[in-house]
Design a protein around this motif. Structure first.
Motif, PDB file in Angstrom:
ATOM      1  N   UNK A  79       2.542 -12.351 -11.113  1.00  0.00           N
ATOM      2  CA  UNK A  79       1.164 -11.586 -10.765  1.00  0.00           C
ATOM      3  C   UNK A  79       1.421 -10.990  -9.157  1.00  0.00           C
ATOM      4  N   UNK A  80       1.041  -9.875  -8.905  1.00  0.00           N
ATOM      5  CA  UNK A  80       1.186  -9.216  -7.455  1.00  0.00           C
ATOM      6  C   UNK A  80      -0.038  -8.532  -7.262  1.00  0.00           C
ATOM      7  N   UNK A  81      -0.396  -8.795  -5.804  1.00  0.00           N
ATOM      8  CA  UNK A  81      -1.635  -7.898  -5.268  1.00  0.00           C
ATOM      9  C   UNK A  81      -0.904  -7.269  -4.264  1.00  0.00           C
ATOM     10  N   UNK A  82      -1.302  -5.994  -3.975  1.00  0.00           N
ATOM     11  CA  UNK A  82      -0.947  -4.834  -2.697  1.00  0.00           C
ATOM     12  C   UNK A  82      -2.440  -4.564  -2.292  1.00  0.00           C
ATOM     13  N   UNK A  83      -2.736  -4.996  -1.097  1.00  0.00           N
ATOM     14  CA  UNK A  83      -4.077  -4.764  -0.589  1.00  0.00           C
ATOM     15  C   UNK A  83      -4.147  -4.112   0.614  1.00  0.00           C
ATOM     16  N   UNK A  84      -4.999  -3.502   1.152  1.00  0.00           N
ATOM     17  CA  UNK A  84      -5.397  -2.644   2.248  1.00  0.00           C
ATOM     18  C   UNK A  84      -6.722  -2.735   2.391  1.00  0.00           C
ATOM     19  N   UNK A 138      -6.492  -1.204 -10.140  1.00  0.00           N
ATOM     20  CA  UNK A 138      -6.637  -0.314  -9.098  1.00  0.00           C
ATOM     21  C   UNK A 138      -7.944  -0.250  -8.500  1.00  0.00           C
ATOM     22  N   UNK A 139      -8.209  -0.689  -7.277  1.00  0.00           N
ATOM     23  CA  UNK A 139      -9.608  -0.385  -6.864  1.00  0.00           C
ATOM     24  C   UNK A 139      -9.772   0.179  -5.531  1.00  0.00           C
ATOM     25  N   UNK A 140     -10.467   1.069  -5.239  1.00  0.00           N
ATOM     26  CA  UNK A 140     -10.543   1.912  -4.080  1.00  0.00           C
ATOM     27  C   UNK A 140     -11.843   2.101  -3.487  1.00  0.00           C
ATOM     28  N   UNK A 141     -11.882   2.389  -2.240  1.00  0.00           N
ATOM     29  CA  UNK A 141     -13.081   2.954  -1.640  1.00  0.00           C
ATOM     30  C   UNK A 141     -12.973   4.453  -1.464  1.00  0.00           C
ATOM     31  N   UNK A 142     -13.453   5.446  -2.414  1.00  0.00           N
ATOM     32  CA  UNK A 142     -13.450   6.601  -2.117  1.00  0.00           C
ATOM     33  C   UNK A 142     -14.590   7.264  -1.206  1.00  0.00           C
ATOM     34  N   UNK A 143     -13.734   8.005  -0.044  1.00  0.00           N
ATOM     35  CA  UNK A 143     -14.518   8.459   1.037  1.00  0.00           C
ATOM     36  C   UNK A 143     -14.165   9.823   1.339  1.00  0.00           C
ATOM     37  N   UNK A 144     -14.933  10.775   1.063  1.00  0.00           N
ATOM     38  CA  UNK A 144     -14.796  12.270   1.132  1.00  0.00           C
ATOM     39  C   UNK A 144     -14.555  12.501   2.629  1.00  0.00           C
ATOM     40  N   UNK A 145     -13.791  13.720   3.017  1.00  0.00           N
ATOM     41  CA  UNK A 145     -13.902  14.357   4.624  1.00  0.00           C
ATOM     42  C   UNK A 145     -15.427  14.586   4.898  1.00  0.00           C
ATOM     43  N   UNK A 180       8.640 -18.604  -7.640  1.00  0.00           N
ATOM     44  CA  UNK A 180       8.508 -17.906  -6.681  1.00  0.00           C
ATOM     45  C   UNK A 180       7.261 -17.620  -5.899  1.00  0.00           C
ATOM     46  N   UNK A 181       7.068 -17.698  -4.879  1.00  0.00           N
ATOM     47  CA  UNK A 181       5.957 -17.124  -3.945  1.00  0.00           C
ATOM     48  C   UNK A 181       6.493 -16.242  -2.955  1.00  0.00           C
ATOM     49  N   UNK A 182       5.826 -15.055  -2.542  1.00  0.00           N
ATOM     50  CA  UNK A 182       6.150 -14.194  -1.421  1.00  0.00           C
ATOM     51  C   UNK A 182       4.860 -13.404  -0.955  1.00  0.00           C
ATOM     52  N   UNK A 183       5.113 -13.333   0.345  1.00  0.00           N
ATOM     53  CA  UNK A 183       4.083 -12.490   0.991  1.00  0.00           C
ATOM     54  C   UNK A 183       4.765 -11.474   1.996  1.00  0.00           C
ATOM     55  N   UNK A 184       4.301 -10.451   2.472  1.00  0.00           N
ATOM     56  CA  UNK A 184       4.957  -9.481   3.206  1.00  0.00           C
ATOM     57  C   UNK A 184       3.886  -8.411   3.742  1.00  0.00           C
ATOM     58  N   UNK A 185       3.626  -8.066   5.068  1.00  0.00           N
ATOM     59  CA  UNK A 185       2.921  -6.988   5.352  1.00  0.00           C
ATOM     60  C   UNK A 185       3.967  -5.861   5.362  1.00  0.00           C
ATOM     61  N   UNK A 186       3.162  -4.466   4.961  1.00  0.00           N
ATOM     62  CA  UNK A 186       3.710  -3.211   4.777  1.00  0.00           C
ATOM     63  C   UNK A 186       2.924  -2.473   5.583  1.00  0.00           C
ATOM     64  N   UNK A 226      -4.374  10.407   1.934  1.00  0.00           N
ATOM     65  CA  UNK A 226      -3.030  10.137   2.436  1.00  0.00           C
ATOM     66  C   UNK A 226      -3.285   9.564   4.096  1.00  0.00           C
ATOM     67  N   UNK A 227      -3.754   8.556   4.174  1.00  0.00           N
ATOM     68  CA  UNK A 227      -3.923   8.068   5.605  1.00  0.00           C
ATOM     69  C   UNK A 227      -3.164   6.676   5.616  1.00  0.00           C
ATOM     70  N   UNK A 228      -2.676   6.672   6.884  1.00  0.00           N
ATOM     71  CA  UNK A 228      -1.767   5.527   7.417  1.00  0.00           C
ATOM     72  C   UNK A 228      -2.599   4.231   6.710  1.00  0.00           C
ATOM     73  N   UNK A 229      -1.731   3.168   6.191  1.00  0.00           N
ATOM     74  CA  UNK A 229      -2.154   1.876   6.020  1.00  0.00           C
ATOM     75  C   UNK A 229      -1.530   0.745   6.307  1.00  0.00           C
ATOM     76  N   UNK A 230      -2.105  -0.333   6.415  1.00  0.00           N
ATOM     77  CA  UNK A 230      -1.476  -1.591   6.611  1.00  0.00           C
ATOM     78  C   UNK A 230      -1.819  -2.542   5.414  1.00  0.00           C
ATOM     79  N   UNK A 231      -0.670  -2.812   4.501  1.00  0.00           N
ATOM     80  CA  UNK A 231      -0.936  -3.421   3.336  1.00  0.00           C
ATOM     81  C   UNK A 231      -0.124  -4.780   3.519  1.00  0.00           C
TER      82      UNK A 231
END
Lengths: 367, 76
Positions: free
Chosen positions: A34-39, A69-76, A327-333, A351-356
């Motif tokens: 399983x893998x989770x990529x979260x911001x 895939x879950x996301x918060x949709x925010x219009x300009x 195996x267990x792994x964690x990483x900030x992106x 297309x905004x900068x993100x910390x994952x």
């Protein structure tokens, strides 16, 4: 995001499927990951299960993956038709690959698979934008062109491996054909609404060679070329080198890149260093750098992503037992985009900068 | 001009990679270090550290084509 990823359908389905397979005897191997990529505003989850079985002369792998895939949709702010909301999309995929050793030197490869659902969060984000803009145009010419998207796709591949140096080197050629029914893009002007492509066909060829270079070095070189409907050919190359620095230390390096006319170029580099505490437990650190010049996205009229740079640093722990390993792994992106072009102003929240943060957990059992 | 530069770059990488690829067989009894955990190219998710979802952040690193992974020499 403030969502519990393990409430998604992916993990339970993959786990149940894995347990069901684990109870069956004739299988040679079972993998589960399983893998989770979260911001802050996007959460990506994937569960995978793979098993291997010998069927006649074919070493066959069955793999299943479930993603959400879950996301918060925010219009300009200047999007007068836009409305903020949260959206989740799922994707289920099945793949079967087989290998048949014709002789000590030659192995034939065949495979195929299918998926149902969006295969990335960006497509779903863009689909939400188009839905809010164009799904209720009334009497506008071309309004009937809008339709609710139902992405899915199929693939088939065939290949041949030549073991030109027994246990030390091989050359593998694979050809693939993919067909994707996508969420189309839309555009409106004085003539009314127009729709982009709904089906993409991709042909791809891959050439790989792996070699034991010395007592301490193993290398894998891959060349790829793929051509998607109405796009130029994309070429890619990657070289991976594993080095045994000592009895306990291993270094793994990888460099690669891809290019496509008229303007896409990407390159990346990866380095991991692993230390084995004993025969069972090891710890590794890795770092990765990626940069591209901006994406080509012909399936959508004006939604091409600007250039992106990302950096990743991670820490992983491996355990290898007689039957089970894990195996267990964690990483900030961190990912940062170049300033958006004028035609993607409406997509600046996509297309905004993100910390994952990446979390991975994998198990494997050999029978 | 840019296309020519790209072709030249790809050709250079290819030649360099092939040049450093092995052309002599190393006896199996001398492959202990290159066959240990962490040294093989495997599709086993415990040994293969690839992040499948990473291509959503890095579109240029996606493995396109759906072809089978190269696997590993030592375990085949």
């Amino acid at each position: 995001m403030n969502r519990n990823p393990f409430q998604t359908i992916g993990a339970p389905i993959a786990a149940l499927w894995s347990l069901a397979i684990a109870a069956a005897a004739p299988f040679e191997r079972l993998d589960f990951s399983v893998e989770l990529v979260d911001s802050d505003d996007v959460s990506l989850f994937q569960g995978n299960a793979l098993t291997s079985a010998q069927i006649g002369n074919w070493d066959t792998q069955f793999s299943f993956s479930a993603s959400e895939f879950s996301f918060d949709y925010v219009p300009v702010p200047f999007d007068l038709n836009g409305a903020a909301l949260s959206r989740s999309e799922s994707n289920n995929a099945l793949q079967i690959n087989g290998r048949n050793e014709l002789s000590e030197k030659w192995t034939v490869l065949l495979g195929g698979g299918a998926y149902d659902g969006y295969n990335n969060f960006r497509s779903a984000w863009l689909d939400e934008y188009y839905r809010q803009q164009f799904s209720e145009l009334g009497e506008v010419p071309g309004a009937e062109l809008y339709r609710t998207a139902a992405p899915k796709g199929y693939n088939a591949n065939a290949g041949l491996r030549w073991m030109y140096l027994p246990n030390s080197g091989y050359l593998q050629l694979t050809v693939s054909q993919l067909q994707d029914e996508i969420a189309p893009g839309y555009e409106i002007d004085f003539d009314g609404l127009s729709r982009g492509q709904t089906v993409l066909a991709t042909s791809a060829v891959s050439l790989s060679t792996e070699n034991v270079l010395s007592k301490r070095l193993r290398g894998l070189f891959t060349l790829r070329a793929s051509e998607t409907s109405e796009r130029s050919t994309r070429y890619g190359a990657e070289y991976a080198l594993n080095a045994a620095l000592g009895d306990r230390w291993i270094a793994r390096a990888q460099v690669g890149g891809s290019t496509e006319n008229p303007q896409f170029d990407a390159h990346y580099a990866n380095l991991a260093v692993e230390y084995a505490f004993n025969e069972s437990i090891s710890l590794y650190l890795d770092g990765r750098y990626y940069k591209d010049t901006g994406e080509i996205e012909n399936s959508l009229f004006t939604a091409a992503a600007p250039g992106v740079t990302s950096r990743k640093f991670g820490l992983g722990l491996k355990w290898v037992g007689e039957e089970w390993s894990g195996r267990a792994y964690v990483a900030p992106i961190s990912s940062s985009y170049e300033p958006a072009l004028g035609n993607v102003d409406f997509f600046q929240n996509l297309y905004q900068d993100r910390d994952w943060t990446v979390f991975q957990l994998a198990f494997s059992r050999g029978y | 001009m840019k296309t020519e530069k790209r072709i030249a770059t790809i050709a250079t990488i290819t030649i360099a990679a092939l040049a450093i690829s092995g052309c002599a067989t190393l006896p199996v009894y001398e492959q202990g270090l290159v066959s240990q955990n962490g040294m093989t190219f495997s599709d086993n998710p415990v040994q293969n550290e690839q992040i499948n979802l990473l291509s959503q952040i890095e579109p240029g690193s996606a493995v396109s084509g759906g072809g089978q992974a190269a696997g590993c020499t030592a375990c085949r």
